[in-house]
Scaffold this motif. Structure first.
Motif, PDB file in Angstrom:
ATOM      1  N   ALA A  11     -33.806   6.892 -13.209  1.00  0.00           N
ATOM      2  CA  ALA A  11     -35.146   6.661 -13.757  1.00  0.00           C
ATOM      3  C   ALA A  11     -36.192   7.421 -12.952  1.00  0.00           C
ATOM      4  O   ALA A  11     -37.247   7.770 -13.477  1.00  0.00           O
ATOM      5  CB  ALA A  11     -35.452   5.173 -13.766  1.00  0.00           C
ATOM      6  N   ALA A  12     -35.895   7.699 -11.680  1.00  0.00           N
ATOM      7  CA  ALA A  12     -36.832   8.419 -10.817  1.00  0.00           C
ATOM      8  C   ALA A  12     -36.647   9.935 -10.868  1.00  0.00           C
ATOM      9  O   ALA A  12     -37.426  10.667 -10.265  1.00  0.00           O
ATOM     10  CB  ALA A  12     -36.663   7.943  -9.372  1.00  0.00           C
ATOM     11  N   ALA A  13     -35.644  10.411 -11.595  1.00  0.00           N
ATOM     12  CA  ALA A  13     -35.367  11.848 -11.657  1.00  0.00           C
ATOM     13  C   ALA A  13     -36.509  12.589 -12.336  1.00  0.00           C
ATOM     14  O   ALA A  13     -37.063  12.137 -13.335  1.00  0.00           O
ATOM     15  CB  ALA A  13     -34.058  12.096 -12.396  1.00  0.00           C
ATOM     16  N   ALA A  14     -36.842  13.741 -11.794  1.00  0.00           N
ATOM     17  CA  ALA A  14     -37.940  14.547 -12.335  1.00  0.00           C
ATOM     18  C   ALA A  14     -37.632  15.108 -13.714  1.00  0.00           C
ATOM     19  O   ALA A  14     -38.532  15.489 -14.447  1.00  0.00           O
ATOM     20  CB  ALA A  14     -38.272  15.681 -11.366  1.00  0.00           C
ATOM     21  N   CYS A  15     -36.362  15.147 -14.098  1.00  0.00           N
ATOM     22  CA  CYS A  15     -35.982  15.717 -15.391  1.00  0.00           C
ATOM     23  C   CYS A  15     -35.997  14.703 -16.528  1.00  0.00           C
ATOM     24  O   CYS A  15     -35.744  15.065 -17.676  1.00  0.00           O
ATOM     25  CB  CYS A  15     -34.608  16.364 -15.298  1.00  0.00           C
ATOM     26  N   VAL A  16     -36.309  13.450 -16.223  1.00  0.00           N
ATOM     27  CA  VAL A  16     -36.368  12.435 -17.282  1.00  0.00           C
ATOM     28  C   VAL A  16     -37.346  12.906 -18.349  1.00  0.00           C
ATOM     29  O   VAL A  16     -38.449  13.334 -18.060  1.00  0.00           O
ATOM     30  CB  VAL A  16     -36.794  11.058 -16.712  1.00  0.00           C
ATOM     31  N   GLY A  17     -36.911  12.877 -19.573  1.00  0.00           N
ATOM     32  CA  GLY A  17     -37.761  13.278 -20.680  1.00  0.00           C
ATOM     33  C   GLY A  17     -37.594  14.720 -21.117  1.00  0.00           C
ATOM     34  O   GLY A  17     -38.071  15.102 -22.173  1.00  0.00           O
ATOM     35  N   LEU A  18     -36.916  15.526 -20.301  1.00  0.00           N
ATOM     36  CA  LEU A  18     -36.660  16.908 -20.715  1.00  0.00           C
ATOM     37  C   LEU A  18     -35.567  16.923 -21.790  1.00  0.00           C
ATOM     38  O   LEU A  18     -34.668  16.095 -21.783  1.00  0.00           O
ATOM     39  CB  LEU A  18     -36.216  17.770 -19.538  1.00  0.00           C
ATOM     40  N   SER A  19     -35.640  17.881 -22.651  1.00  0.00           N
ATOM     41  CA  SER A  19     -34.660  18.040 -23.715  1.00  0.00           C
ATOM     42  C   SER A  19     -33.278  18.317 -23.130  1.00  0.00           C
ATOM     43  O   SER A  19     -33.144  19.106 -22.181  1.00  0.00           O
ATOM     44  CB  SER A  19     -35.079  19.204 -24.605  1.00  0.00           C
ATOM     45  N   PRO A  20     -32.243  17.710 -23.696  1.00  0.00           N
ATOM     46  CA  PRO A  20     -30.882  18.036 -23.236  1.00  0.00           C
ATOM     47  C   PRO A  20     -30.569  19.517 -23.352  1.00  0.00           C
ATOM     48  O   PRO A  20     -29.806  20.053 -22.544  1.00  0.00           O
ATOM     49  CB  PRO A  20     -29.988  17.212 -24.166  1.00  0.00           C
ATOM     50  N   SER A  21     -31.177  20.205 -24.313  1.00  0.00           N
ATOM     51  CA  SER A  21     -30.915  21.639 -24.444  1.00  0.00           C
ATOM     52  C   SER A  21     -31.452  22.418 -23.238  1.00  0.00           C
ATOM     53  O   SER A  21     -30.960  23.502 -22.934  1.00  0.00           O
ATOM     54  CB  SER A  21     -31.519  22.190 -25.738  1.00  0.00           C
ATOM     55  N   VAL A  22     -32.429  21.867 -22.540  1.00  0.00           N
ATOM     56  CA  VAL A  22     -32.968  22.485 -21.328  1.00  0.00           C
ATOM     57  C   VAL A  22     -32.106  22.113 -20.129  1.00  0.00           C
ATOM     58  O   VAL A  22     -31.718  22.965 -19.339  1.00  0.00           O
ATOM     59  CB  VAL A  22     -34.436  22.053 -21.104  1.00  0.00           C
ATOM     60  N   VAL A  23     -31.783  20.846 -19.999  1.00  0.00           N
ATOM     61  CA  VAL A  23     -31.009  20.362 -18.849  1.00  0.00           C
ATOM     62  C   VAL A  23     -29.589  20.927 -18.855  1.00  0.00           C
ATOM     63  O   VAL A  23     -29.048  21.255 -17.805  1.00  0.00           O
ATOM     64  CB  VAL A  23     -30.982  18.823 -18.821  1.00  0.00           C
ATOM     65  N   PHE A  24     -29.010  21.075 -20.035  1.00  0.00           N
ATOM     66  CA  PHE A  24     -27.630  21.544 -20.127  1.00  0.00           C
ATOM     67  C   PHE A  24     -27.535  23.014 -20.551  1.00  0.00           C
ATOM     68  O   PHE A  24     -26.498  23.462 -21.010  1.00  0.00           O
ATOM     69  CB  PHE A  24     -26.824  20.644 -21.073  1.00  0.00           C
ATOM     70  N   ALA A  25     -28.622  23.760 -20.369  1.00  0.00           N
ATOM     71  CA  ALA A  25     -28.628  25.191 -20.688  1.00  0.00           C
ATOM     72  C   ALA A  25     -27.692  25.934 -19.749  1.00  0.00           C
ATOM     73  O   ALA A  25     -27.528  25.562 -18.591  1.00  0.00           O
ATOM     74  CB  ALA A  25     -30.044  25.747 -20.568  1.00  0.00           C
ATOM     75  N   ARG A  26     -27.113  26.997 -20.255  1.00  0.00           N
ATOM     76  CA  ARG A  26     -26.207  27.816 -19.437  1.00  0.00           C
ATOM     77  C   ARG A  26     -26.905  29.049 -18.874  1.00  0.00           C
ATOM     78  O   ARG A  26     -26.347  29.741 -18.038  1.00  0.00           O
ATOM     79  CB  ARG A  26     -25.008  28.248 -20.260  1.00  0.00           C
ATOM     80  N   ARG A  27     -28.093  29.329 -19.330  1.00  0.00           N
ATOM     81  CA  ARG A  27     -28.824  30.513 -18.873  1.00  0.00           C
ATOM     82  C   ARG A  27     -30.103  30.094 -18.162  1.00  0.00           C
ATOM     83  O   ARG A  27     -30.775  29.146 -18.562  1.00  0.00           O
ATOM     84  CB  ARG A  27     -29.151  31.419 -20.043  1.00  0.00           C
ATOM     85  N   ALA A  28     -30.452  30.847 -17.140  1.00  0.00           N
ATOM     86  CA  ALA A  28     -31.599  30.508 -16.291  1.00  0.00           C
ATOM     87  C   ALA A  28     -32.905  30.441 -17.073  1.00  0.00           C
ATOM     88  O   ALA A  28     -33.721  29.547 -16.836  1.00  0.00           O
ATOM     89  CB  ALA A  28     -31.714  31.494 -15.141  1.00  0.00           C
ATOM     90  N   GLN A  29     -33.095  31.343 -17.999  1.00  0.00           N
ATOM     91  CA  GLN A  29     -34.364  31.361 -18.728  1.00  0.00           C
ATOM     92  C   GLN A  29     -34.556  30.084 -19.539  1.00  0.00           C
ATOM     93  O   GLN A  29     -35.631  29.498 -19.539  1.00  0.00           O
ATOM     94  CB  GLN A  29     -34.446  32.583 -19.636  1.00  0.00           C
ATOM     95  N   GLN A  30     -33.519  29.617 -20.211  1.00  0.00           N
ATOM     96  CA  GLN A  30     -33.616  28.372 -20.973  1.00  0.00           C
ATOM     97  C   GLN A  30     -33.680  27.147 -20.062  1.00  0.00           C
ATOM     98  O   GLN A  30     -34.258  26.138 -20.418  1.00  0.00           O
ATOM     99  CB  GLN A  30     -32.431  28.231 -21.942  1.00  0.00           C
ATOM    100  N   ALA A  31     -33.076  27.240 -18.892  1.00  0.00           N
ATOM    101  CA  ALA A  31     -33.024  26.120 -17.951  1.00  0.00           C
ATOM    102  C   ALA A  31     -34.239  26.053 -17.030  1.00  0.00           C
ATOM    103  O   ALA A  31     -34.370  25.113 -16.246  1.00  0.00           O
ATOM    104  CB  ALA A  31     -31.758  26.221 -17.103  1.00  0.00           C
ATOM    105  N   ALA A  32     -35.138  27.022 -17.105  1.00  0.00           N
ATOM    106  CA  ALA A  32     -36.267  27.111 -16.178  1.00  0.00           C
ATOM    107  C   ALA A  32     -37.075  25.815 -16.063  1.00  0.00           C
ATOM    108  O   ALA A  32     -37.400  25.403 -14.945  1.00  0.00           O
ATOM    109  CB  ALA A  32     -37.179  28.277 -16.547  1.00  0.00           C
ATOM    110  N   PRO A  33     -37.407  25.101 -17.159  1.00  0.00           N
ATOM    111  CA  PRO A  33     -38.160  23.848 -16.991  1.00  0.00           C
ATOM    112  C   PRO A  33     -37.391  22.808 -16.160  1.00  0.00           C
ATOM    113  O   PRO A  33     -37.976  22.102 -15.345  1.00  0.00           O
ATOM    114  CB  PRO A  33     -38.378  23.363 -18.424  1.00  0.00           C
ATOM    115  N   ALA A  34     -36.085  22.736 -16.346  1.00  0.00           N
ATOM    116  CA  ALA A  34     -35.285  21.789 -15.567  1.00  0.00           C
ATOM    117  C   ALA A  34     -35.187  22.216 -14.109  1.00  0.00           C
ATOM    118  O   ALA A  34     -35.253  21.381 -13.197  1.00  0.00           O
ATOM    119  CB  ALA A  34     -33.891  21.648 -16.175  1.00  0.00           C
TER     120      ALA A  34
END
Length: 92
Positions: A11-34
């Motif tokens: 619940a304290a993780a900074a990625c809470v609320g980010l899209s799974p497509s961002v968190v589980f991206a395989r490329r750096a550009q798509q994963a940048a927000p995470a």
């Protein structure tokens, strides 16, 4: 990055609320927000222990790093989308 058995550190993780497509991206550009969220996250150690990316052939962002098939993607590939490190040690 909430896992099925949610706990207080998740619940304290900074990625809470980010899209799974961002968190589980395989490329750096798509994963940048995470990756940016991880840079400021206080529970990276707990995240890595729970996800165990190297043992689970994980794809995505965990504990401040991008992983592909359970191996960390070289920082030279992720640094391009993260920007330079500022004086406070945080990428900008």
């Amino acid at each position: 990055m909430l896992l099925p058995d949610s706990s207080s550190w998740q619940a304290a993780a900074a990625c809470v609320g980010l899209s799974p497509s961002v968190v589980f991206a395989r490329r750096a550009q798509q994963a940048a927000p995470a990756l940016r969220a991880c840079a400021a996250c206080l529970v990276r150690r707990e995240c890595e222990a729970a996800v165990a990316p190297a043992e689970s052939f994980f794809d995505g962002v965990c504990a401040g790093r991008l992983w592909r098939n359970g191996r960390p993607v070289p920082e030279s590939r992720t640094a391009k989308v993260m920007g330079p490190i500022t004086a406070g040690g945080v990428r900008g």
